[in-house]
Design a protein around this motif. Structure first.
Motif, PDB file in Angstrom:
ATOM      1  N   ARG A  48      28.543 -26.331 -25.991  1.00  0.00           N
ATOM      2  CA  ARG A  48      27.406 -27.257 -25.991  1.00  0.00           C
ATOM      3  C   ARG A  48      27.629 -28.371 -24.971  1.00  0.00           C
ATOM      4  NH1 ARG A  48      26.779 -27.801 -32.584  1.00  0.00           N
ATOM      5  NH2 ARG A  48      26.623 -25.550 -32.975  1.00  0.00           N
ATOM      6  N   ALA A  49      28.859 -28.834 -24.910  1.00  0.00           N
ATOM      7  CA  ALA A  49      29.174 -29.855 -23.910  1.00  0.00           C
ATOM      8  C   ALA A  49      29.009 -29.284 -22.507  1.00  0.00           C
ATOM      9  CB  ALA A  49      30.599 -30.368 -24.110  1.00  0.00           C
ATOM     10  N   LEU A  50      29.451 -28.048 -22.299  1.00  0.00           N
ATOM     11  CA  LEU A  50      29.297 -27.408 -20.995  1.00  0.00           C
ATOM     12  C   LEU A  50      27.827 -27.246 -20.641  1.00  0.00           C
ATOM     13  CD1 LEU A  50      30.412 -25.952 -18.502  1.00  0.00           C
ATOM     14  CD2 LEU A  50      30.467 -23.838 -19.859  1.00  0.00           C
ATOM     15  N   MET A  51      27.002 -26.883 -21.614  1.00  0.00           N
ATOM     16  CA  MET A  51      25.569 -26.737 -21.368  1.00  0.00           C
ATOM     17  C   MET A  51      24.974 -28.051 -20.883  1.00  0.00           C
ATOM     18  SD  MET A  51      22.388 -27.529 -22.897  1.00  0.00           S
ATOM     19  CE  MET A  51      22.701 -27.662 -24.670  1.00  0.00           C
ATOM     20  N   GLY A  52      25.351 -29.161 -21.535  1.00  0.00           N
ATOM     21  CA  GLY A  52      24.848 -30.468 -21.125  1.00  0.00           C
ATOM     22  C   GLY A  52      25.288 -30.841 -19.724  1.00  0.00           C
ATOM     23  N   MET A  53      26.558 -30.563 -19.416  1.00  0.00           N
ATOM     24  CA  MET A  53      27.071 -30.864 -18.082  1.00  0.00           C
ATOM     25  C   MET A  53      26.374 -30.008 -17.030  1.00  0.00           C
ATOM     26  SD  MET A  53      31.166 -31.503 -18.567  1.00  0.00           S
ATOM     27  CE  MET A  53      31.500 -30.285 -19.842  1.00  0.00           C
ATOM     28  N   TYR A  54      26.182 -28.725 -17.322  1.00  0.00           N
ATOM     29  CA  TYR A  54      25.525 -27.830 -16.370  1.00  0.00           C
ATOM     30  C   TYR A  54      24.097 -28.297 -16.100  1.00  0.00           C
ATOM     31  CZ  TYR A  54      23.821 -23.638 -14.066  1.00  0.00           C
ATOM     32  OH  TYR A  54      23.267 -22.778 -13.133  1.00  0.00           O
ATOM     33  N   HIS A  55      23.393 -28.672 -17.153  1.00  0.00           N
ATOM     34  CA  HIS A  55      22.005 -29.114 -17.000  1.00  0.00           C
ATOM     35  C   HIS A  55      21.909 -30.304 -16.054  1.00  0.00           C
ATOM     36  CE1 HIS A  55      18.396 -31.451 -18.358  1.00  0.00           C
ATOM     37  NE2 HIS A  55      17.839 -30.278 -18.156  1.00  0.00           N
ATOM     38  N   GLU A  56      22.826 -31.251 -16.219  1.00  0.00           N
ATOM     39  CA  GLU A  56      22.772 -32.477 -15.430  1.00  0.00           C
ATOM     40  C   GLU A  56      23.338 -32.288 -14.024  1.00  0.00           C
ATOM     41  OE1 GLU A  56      25.245 -36.360 -16.160  1.00  0.00           O
ATOM     42  OE2 GLU A  56      23.414 -36.445 -17.372  1.00  0.00           O
ATOM     43  N   ILE A  57      24.487 -31.618 -13.929  1.00  0.00           N
ATOM     44  CA  ILE A  57      25.211 -31.547 -12.663  1.00  0.00           C
ATOM     45  C   ILE A  57      24.673 -30.455 -11.745  1.00  0.00           C
ATOM     46  CG2 ILE A  57      27.481 -31.138 -11.603  1.00  0.00           C
ATOM     47  CD1 ILE A  57      28.690 -32.234 -14.267  1.00  0.00           C
ATOM     48  N   ILE A  58      24.483 -29.262 -12.287  1.00  0.00           N
ATOM     49  CA  ILE A  58      24.078 -28.119 -11.457  1.00  0.00           C
ATOM     50  C   ILE A  58      22.561 -27.955 -11.428  1.00  0.00           C
ATOM     51  CG2 ILE A  58      24.379 -25.661 -11.029  1.00  0.00           C
ATOM     52  CD1 ILE A  58      26.958 -27.299 -10.768  1.00  0.00           C
ATOM     53  N   TYR A  59      21.932 -27.896 -12.610  1.00  0.00           N
ATOM     54  CA  TYR A  59      20.499 -27.613 -12.653  1.00  0.00           C
ATOM     55  C   TYR A  59      19.677 -28.788 -12.109  1.00  0.00           C
ATOM     56  CZ  TYR A  59      15.915 -26.255 -14.357  1.00  0.00           C
ATOM     57  OH  TYR A  59      14.579 -25.936 -14.433  1.00  0.00           O
ATOM     58  N   GLN A  60      19.954 -29.992 -12.573  1.00  0.00           N
ATOM     59  CA  GLN A  60      19.188 -31.151 -12.113  1.00  0.00           C
ATOM     60  C   GLN A  60      19.727 -31.737 -10.809  1.00  0.00           C
ATOM     61  OE1 GLN A  60      19.163 -33.716 -15.686  1.00  0.00           O
ATOM     62  NE2 GLN A  60      17.005 -33.217 -15.880  1.00  0.00           N
ATOM     63  N   ASP A  61      20.935 -31.339 -10.429  1.00  0.00           N
ATOM     64  CA  ASP A  61      21.501 -31.770  -9.146  1.00  0.00           C
ATOM     65  C   ASP A  61      21.597 -33.298  -9.058  1.00  0.00           C
ATOM     66  OD1 ASP A  61      22.631 -30.926  -6.761  1.00  0.00           O
ATOM     67  OD2 ASP A  61      20.746 -30.893  -5.651  1.00  0.00           O
ATOM     68  N   HIS A  62      21.990 -33.927 -10.152  1.00  0.00           N
ATOM     69  CA  HIS A  62      21.945 -35.381 -10.258  1.00  0.00           C
ATOM     70  C   HIS A  62      22.884 -36.102  -9.302  1.00  0.00           C
ATOM     71  CE1 HIS A  62      19.872 -36.695 -14.268  1.00  0.00           C
ATOM     72  NE2 HIS A  62      19.032 -36.286 -13.348  1.00  0.00           N
ATOM     73  N   TYR A  63      23.995 -35.472  -8.941  1.00  0.00           N
ATOM     74  CA  TYR A  63      25.004 -36.194  -8.180  1.00  0.00           C
ATOM     75  C   TYR A  63      24.911 -35.972  -6.674  1.00  0.00           C
ATOM     76  CZ  TYR A  63      27.240 -36.694 -12.768  1.00  0.00           C
ATOM     77  OH  TYR A  63      27.511 -36.987 -14.082  1.00  0.00           O
ATOM     78  N   ARG A  64      23.875 -35.340  -6.213  1.00  0.00           N
ATOM     79  CA  ARG A  64      23.749 -35.118  -4.767  1.00  0.00           C
ATOM     80  C   ARG A  64      23.480 -36.446  -4.066  1.00  0.00           C
ATOM     81  NH1 ARG A  64      23.142 -30.663  -1.527  1.00  0.00           N
ATOM     82  NH2 ARG A  64      23.054 -29.342  -3.394  1.00  0.00           N
ATOM     83  N   PHE A  65      24.128 -36.642  -2.939  1.00  0.00           N
ATOM     84  CA  PHE A  65      23.946 -37.875  -2.175  1.00  0.00           C
ATOM     85  C   PHE A  65      24.003 -37.564  -0.689  1.00  0.00           C
ATOM     86  CE2 PHE A  65      28.466 -37.343  -2.855  1.00  0.00           C
ATOM     87  CZ  PHE A  65      29.046 -37.678  -1.643  1.00  0.00           C
ATOM     88  N   ALA A  66      23.443 -38.447   0.100  1.00  0.00           N
ATOM     89  CA  ALA A  66      23.413 -38.271   1.547  1.00  0.00           C
ATOM     90  C   ALA A  66      24.625 -38.956   2.170  1.00  0.00           C
ATOM     91  CB  ALA A  66      22.128 -38.861   2.120  1.00  0.00           C
ATOM     92  N   THR A  67      25.252 -38.280   3.122  1.00  0.00           N
ATOM     93  CA  THR A  67      26.378 -38.870   3.824  1.00  0.00           C
ATOM     94  C   THR A  67      26.460 -38.302   5.232  1.00  0.00           C
ATOM     95  OG1 THR A  67      28.786 -39.142   3.856  1.00  0.00           O
ATOM     96  CG2 THR A  67      27.939 -37.109   2.869  1.00  0.00           C
ATOM     97  N   GLY A  68      26.886 -39.120   6.157  1.00  0.00           N
ATOM     98  CA  GLY A  68      27.087 -38.663   7.522  1.00  0.00           C
ATOM     99  C   GLY A  68      28.516 -38.235   7.767  1.00  0.00           C
ATOM    100  N   SER A  69      29.352 -38.338   6.731  1.00  0.00           N
ATOM    101  CA  SER A  69      30.763 -38.000   6.867  1.00  0.00           C
ATOM    102  C   SER A  69      31.014 -36.529   6.546  1.00  0.00           C
ATOM    103  CB  SER A  69      31.604 -38.871   5.939  1.00  0.00           C
ATOM    104  OG  SER A  69      32.951 -38.457   5.942  1.00  0.00           O
ATOM    105  N   GLU A  70      31.849 -35.881   7.358  1.00  0.00           N
ATOM    106  CA  GLU A  70      32.238 -34.503   7.078  1.00  0.00           C
ATOM    107  C   GLU A  70      33.254 -34.450   5.943  1.00  0.00           C
ATOM    108  OE1 GLU A  70      33.910 -30.560   9.508  1.00  0.00           O
ATOM    109  OE2 GLU A  70      34.097 -32.570  10.363  1.00  0.00           O
ATOM    110  N   LYS A  71      33.974 -35.580   5.756  1.00  0.00           N
ATOM    111  CA  LYS A  71      35.003 -35.648   4.721  1.00  0.00           C
ATOM    112  C   LYS A  71      34.749 -36.861   3.822  1.00  0.00           C
ATOM    113  CE  LYS A  71      38.475 -33.546   7.763  1.00  0.00           C
ATOM    114  NZ  LYS A  71      39.796 -33.708   8.403  1.00  0.00           N
ATOM    115  N   PRO A  72      33.692 -36.821   3.029  1.00  0.00           N
ATOM    116  CA  PRO A  72      33.382 -37.978   2.183  1.00  0.00           C
ATOM    117  C   PRO A  72      34.461 -38.209   1.125  1.00  0.00           C
ATOM    118  CG  PRO A  72      32.023 -36.099   1.576  1.00  0.00           C
ATOM    119  CD  PRO A  72      32.725 -35.725   2.845  1.00  0.00           C
ATOM    120  N   VAL A  73      34.595 -39.470   0.737  1.00  0.00           N
ATOM    121  CA  VAL A  73      35.536 -39.857  -0.316  1.00  0.00           C
ATOM    122  C   VAL A  73      34.760 -39.980  -1.622  1.00  0.00           C
ATOM    123  CG1 VAL A  73      37.110 -41.639  -1.139  1.00  0.00           C
ATOM    124  CG2 VAL A  73      37.062 -41.032   1.293  1.00  0.00           C
ATOM    125  N   ILE A  74      35.194 -39.228  -2.631  1.00  0.00           N
ATOM    126  CA  ILE A  74      34.508 -39.207  -3.920  1.00  0.00           C
ATOM    127  C   ILE A  74      35.529 -39.493  -5.014  1.00  0.00           C
ATOM    128  CG2 ILE A  74      33.179 -37.810  -5.546  1.00  0.00           C
ATOM    129  CD1 ILE A  74      32.314 -36.095  -3.080  1.00  0.00           C
TER     130      ILE A  74
END
Length: 260
Positions: A48-74
Protein backbone atom coordinates in the motif's frame (compact mmCIF):
# COMPACT_ATOMS: atom_id res chain seq x y z
CA UNK A 1 -10.22 18.70 -20.44
CA UNK A 2 -11.69 15.64 -22.19
CA UNK A 3 -8.39 14.92 -23.91
CA UNK A 4 -6.63 14.92 -20.54
CA UNK A 5 -9.30 12.66 -19.01
CA UNK A 6 -9.04 10.03 -21.75
CA UNK A 7 -5.24 10.18 -22.18
CA UNK A 8 -4.69 8.06 -19.08
CA UNK A 9 -6.23 5.05 -20.87
CA UNK A 10 -3.28 5.13 -23.27
CA UNK A 11 -0.68 5.48 -20.52
CA UNK A 12 1.01 2.24 -19.33
CA UNK A 13 1.65 3.88 -15.96
CA UNK A 14 -2.10 4.07 -15.40
CA UNK A 15 -2.46 0.30 -15.69
CA UNK A 16 0.53 -0.24 -13.42
CA UNK A 17 -1.18 1.97 -10.87
CA UNK A 18 -4.39 -0.09 -11.17
CA UNK A 19 -2.34 -3.24 -10.65
CA UNK A 20 -0.82 -1.82 -7.48
CA UNK A 21 -4.25 -0.72 -6.24
CA UNK A 22 -5.56 -4.26 -6.77
CA UNK A 23 -2.59 -5.80 -4.98
CA UNK A 24 -3.04 -3.32 -2.13
CA UNK A 25 -6.62 -4.50 -1.67
CA UNK A 26 -5.55 -8.14 -1.53
CA UNK A 27 -2.38 -8.11 0.56
CA UNK A 28 -1.89 -7.55 4.26
CA UNK A 29 -0.31 -4.36 5.57
CA UNK A 30 3.44 -4.51 6.20
CA UNK A 31 3.83 -7.71 4.18
CA UNK A 32 7.13 -7.53 2.25
CA UNK A 33 7.58 -8.62 -1.34
CA UNK A 34 9.19 -7.95 -4.70
CA UNK A 35 7.71 -6.60 -7.94
CA UNK A 36 8.69 -5.23 -11.35
CA UNK A 37 7.05 -1.92 -12.17
CA UNK A 38 7.79 0.59 -14.94
CA UNK A 39 11.13 -1.05 -15.65
CA UNK A 40 12.25 -1.06 -12.00
CA UNK A 41 12.98 -4.11 -9.87
CA UNK A 42 11.50 -3.15 -6.51
CA UNK A 43 11.68 -4.77 -3.10
CA UNK A 44 9.05 -3.32 -0.78
CA UNK A 45 7.96 -3.58 2.82
CA UNK A 46 4.31 -2.66 2.29
CA UNK A 47 2.41 -2.77 -1.02
CA UNK A 48 0.00 0.00 0.00
CA UNK A 49 2.87 2.32 0.77
CA UNK A 50 4.46 1.43 -2.57
CA UNK A 51 1.18 2.15 -4.36
CA UNK A 52 1.06 5.62 -2.79
CA UNK A 53 4.67 6.34 -3.71
CA UNK A 54 4.16 5.11 -7.28
CA UNK A 55 1.07 7.27 -7.71
CA UNK A 56 2.89 10.40 -6.61
CA UNK A 57 6.40 9.82 -7.97
CA UNK A 58 5.90 7.90 -11.22
CA UNK A 59 2.27 8.37 -12.27
CA UNK A 60 1.83 12.03 -11.28
CA UNK A 61 5.48 12.86 -11.98
CA UNK A 62 5.50 15.23 -9.01
CA UNK A 63 9.25 15.58 -8.64
CA UNK A 64 10.15 16.55 -12.19
CA UNK A 65 12.06 19.82 -12.40
CA UNK A 66 13.84 21.86 -15.03
CA UNK A 67 17.62 22.15 -14.96
CA UNK A 68 20.34 23.21 -17.35
CA UNK A 69 22.86 20.98 -15.60
CA UNK A 70 23.87 17.61 -17.02
CA UNK A 71 24.82 16.54 -13.49
CA UNK A 72 22.23 18.06 -11.15
CA UNK A 73 22.66 17.77 -7.39
CA UNK A 74 19.67 16.16 -5.68
CA UNK A 75 19.31 15.61 -1.94
CA UNK A 76 16.57 13.13 -1.06
CA UNK A 77 15.91 13.45 2.66
CA UNK A 78 13.57 10.64 3.63
CA UNK A 79 14.34 8.38 0.66
CA UNK A 80 12.40 5.40 2.05
CA UNK A 81 12.85 2.27 -0.14
CA UNK A 82 14.33 4.34 -2.97
CA UNK A 83 11.60 4.73 -5.60
CA UNK A 84 12.18 8.49 -5.69
CA UNK A 85 15.94 7.97 -6.00
CA UNK A 86 15.45 5.56 -8.91
CA UNK A 87 13.11 8.08 -10.54
CA UNK A 88 15.71 10.84 -10.24
CA UNK A 89 18.38 8.51 -11.62
CA UNK A 90 16.23 7.62 -14.63
CA UNK A 91 15.38 11.25 -15.47
CA UNK A 92 18.90 12.52 -14.72
CA UNK A 93 21.31 9.58 -15.27
CA UNK A 94 24.40 11.60 -14.35
CA UNK A 95 22.89 13.30 -11.32
CA UNK A 96 24.73 13.45 -8.02
CA UNK A 97 22.14 12.01 -5.63
CA UNK A 98 22.37 11.85 -1.84
CA UNK A 99 19.73 9.67 -0.17
CA UNK A 100 19.09 10.00 3.58
CA UNK A 101 17.01 7.41 5.44
CA UNK A 102 16.70 7.11 9.23
CA UNK A 103 15.06 3.68 9.57
CA UNK A 104 17.82 1.02 9.36
CA UNK A 105 15.42 -1.68 8.14
CA UNK A 106 14.08 0.58 5.38
CA UNK A 107 17.60 1.79 4.53
CA UNK A 108 18.65 -1.82 3.94
CA UNK A 109 15.86 -2.20 1.36
CA UNK A 110 16.85 1.16 -0.14
CA UNK A 111 20.41 -0.04 -0.68
CA UNK A 112 19.26 -3.31 -2.25
CA UNK A 113 16.87 -1.49 -4.62
CA UNK A 114 19.60 0.89 -5.73
CA UNK A 115 22.00 -1.98 -6.37
CA UNK A 116 19.36 -4.04 -8.21
CA UNK A 117 18.68 -1.14 -10.57
CA UNK A 118 22.25 0.02 -11.14
CA UNK A 119 21.94 3.29 -9.25
CA UNK A 120 25.07 4.52 -7.48
CA UNK A 121 23.49 7.14 -5.23
CA UNK A 122 25.16 7.85 -1.90
CA UNK A 123 23.18 6.67 1.14
CA UNK A 124 23.34 8.15 4.64
CA UNK A 125 21.67 5.95 7.25
CA UNK A 126 20.89 8.61 9.85
CA UNK A 127 18.01 10.85 10.90
CA UNK A 128 18.20 14.37 9.50
CA UNK A 129 17.95 16.66 12.50
CA UNK A 130 19.06 20.00 13.90
CA UNK A 131 22.28 18.58 15.35
CA UNK A 132 24.81 15.82 14.65
CA UNK A 133 26.68 13.16 16.58
CA UNK A 134 23.75 12.31 18.81
CA UNK A 135 20.88 9.84 18.88
CA UNK A 136 17.13 10.28 18.75
CA UNK A 137 14.20 7.95 19.36
CA UNK A 138 12.53 6.71 16.18
CA UNK A 139 9.32 4.68 15.82
CA UNK A 140 9.52 2.07 13.08
CA UNK A 141 6.21 1.82 11.23
CA UNK A 142 7.28 -0.96 8.89
CA UNK A 143 6.21 1.04 5.83
CA UNK A 144 6.49 4.71 4.86
CA UNK A 145 5.48 6.47 8.07
CA UNK A 146 8.29 5.79 10.53
CA UNK A 147 8.80 8.90 12.64
CA UNK A 148 10.61 10.38 15.61
CA UNK A 149 7.12 11.06 16.97
CA UNK A 150 5.82 7.50 16.60
CA UNK A 151 5.53 5.34 19.73
CA UNK A 152 5.53 2.00 17.86
CA UNK A 153 8.63 -0.23 17.77
CA UNK A 154 10.82 2.55 19.15
CA UNK A 155 14.57 2.35 18.56
CA UNK A 156 17.41 4.86 18.79
CA UNK A 157 19.03 6.09 15.58
CA UNK A 158 22.03 8.37 14.97
CA UNK A 159 21.40 11.92 13.76
CA UNK A 160 23.06 14.18 11.25
CA UNK A 161 22.62 17.93 11.05
CA UNK A 162 20.90 18.64 7.75
CA UNK A 163 22.35 22.16 7.55
CA UNK A 164 25.86 20.70 7.60
CA UNK A 165 24.97 18.58 4.57
CA UNK A 166 23.58 21.54 2.65
CA UNK A 167 26.62 23.64 3.42
CA UNK A 168 28.86 21.10 1.66
CA UNK A 169 27.36 22.10 -1.71
CA UNK A 170 27.83 25.47 -3.43
CA UNK A 171 24.60 24.88 -5.34
CA UNK A 172 21.81 22.31 -5.29
CA UNK A 173 19.14 21.63 -7.90
CA UNK A 174 16.51 19.93 -5.74
CA UNK A 175 16.00 19.23 -2.05
CA UNK A 176 13.26 16.70 -1.32
CA UNK A 177 12.24 16.42 2.33
CA UNK A 178 9.80 13.80 3.59
CA UNK A 179 10.71 13.17 7.22
CA UNK A 180 7.31 12.50 8.79
CA UNK A 181 6.86 15.51 11.03
CA UNK A 182 10.46 16.43 11.83
CA UNK A 183 10.49 19.03 9.05
CA UNK A 184 9.73 22.01 11.32
CA UNK A 185 12.72 21.49 13.61
CA UNK A 186 15.04 20.81 10.68
CA UNK A 187 13.83 23.76 8.60
CA UNK A 188 14.18 26.21 11.49
CA UNK A 189 17.82 25.17 11.80
CA UNK A 190 18.78 25.04 8.12
CA UNK A 191 16.52 27.55 6.32
CA UNK A 192 19.39 30.01 5.79
CA UNK A 193 21.12 27.34 3.66
CA UNK A 194 18.07 26.32 1.63
CA UNK A 195 18.56 29.10 -0.91
CA UNK A 196 21.48 27.10 -2.31
CA UNK A 197 18.75 25.13 -4.06
CA UNK A 198 16.48 26.24 -6.87
CA UNK A 199 13.73 23.81 -5.88
CA UNK A 200 12.63 22.48 -2.48
CA UNK A 201 9.90 19.92 -1.87
CA UNK A 202 8.58 19.43 1.66
CA UNK A 203 5.92 16.93 2.66
CA UNK A 204 4.29 18.65 5.61
CA UNK A 205 2.84 16.52 8.42
CA UNK A 206 0.60 17.62 11.27
CA UNK A 207 -0.09 15.57 14.38
CA UNK A 208 -3.12 16.25 16.63
CA UNK A 209 -1.00 16.43 19.78
CA UNK A 210 1.46 18.96 18.32
CA UNK A 211 1.14 22.59 17.24
CA UNK A 212 0.50 23.13 13.53
CA UNK A 213 3.29 25.31 12.11
CA UNK A 214 2.85 25.26 8.37
CA UNK A 215 2.74 29.05 8.29
CA UNK A 216 6.21 29.16 9.90
CA UNK A 217 7.70 26.92 7.18
CA UNK A 218 6.12 29.07 4.47
CA UNK A 219 7.39 32.23 6.15
CA UNK A 220 10.96 30.93 6.50
CA UNK A 221 11.27 29.83 2.88
CA UNK A 222 9.58 32.99 1.59
CA UNK A 223 12.26 34.94 3.46
CA UNK A 224 14.86 33.14 1.30
CA UNK A 225 13.18 34.12 -1.96
CA UNK A 226 10.97 31.08 -2.58
CA UNK A 227 7.41 31.02 -3.91
CA UNK A 228 5.26 28.02 -3.11
CA UNK A 229 2.40 25.80 -4.23
CA UNK A 230 0.48 23.65 -1.75
CA UNK A 231 -1.24 20.44 -2.83
CA UNK A 232 -3.26 17.99 -0.77
CA UNK A 233 -1.27 14.79 -0.24
CA UNK A 234 -4.20 12.65 0.78
CA UNK A 235 -7.85 13.00 -0.08
CA UNK A 236 -10.23 13.45 2.82
CA UNK A 237 -14.00 13.76 2.66
CA UNK A 238 -15.99 15.88 5.10
CA UNK A 239 -13.00 17.41 6.94
CA UNK A 240 -15.22 19.08 9.55
CA UNK A 241 -16.66 15.67 10.47
CA UNK A 242 -13.29 14.09 11.21
CA UNK A 243 -12.38 13.36 14.83
CA UNK A 244 -8.69 14.32 14.88
CA UNK A 245 -8.23 12.78 18.33
CA UNK A 246 -8.57 9.39 16.65
CA UNK A 247 -6.06 10.20 13.89
CA UNK A 248 -2.33 9.66 14.19
CA UNK A 249 -1.82 12.39 11.58
CA UNK A 250 -4.49 14.98 10.79
CA UNK A 251 -2.88 16.89 7.89
CA UNK A 252 -0.52 15.85 5.11
CA UNK A 253 0.41 18.34 2.39
CA UNK A 254 2.86 18.49 -0.51
CA UNK A 255 4.54 21.88 -0.65
CA UNK A 256 6.59 22.81 -3.73
CA UNK A 257 8.99 25.75 -3.38
CA UNK A 258 10.78 27.35 -6.31
CA UNK A 259 12.65 30.49 -7.22
CA UNK A 260 11.87 32.66 -10.23
Amino acid sequence: MFKRAFSKFFDPKYYTLLRLIALSAMKQKNKPGKIRISGFKIEYNDIRALMGMYHEIIYQDHYRFATGSEKPVIIDCGANIGLSVLYFHRVHPKAQILAIEADPAVAAILRRNLEANGCAATVIEKAAWSNSDSEITFGQAGADSGSIFSTENVIRVPTIRFKDILDEYPSIDLIKMDIEGAEMEVIEDCYSSLDRSKYVFIEFHSFPQREQRLERILELLASRGFRYKVLQARREERPFMQDITKQEMDVQLNVFFSKN
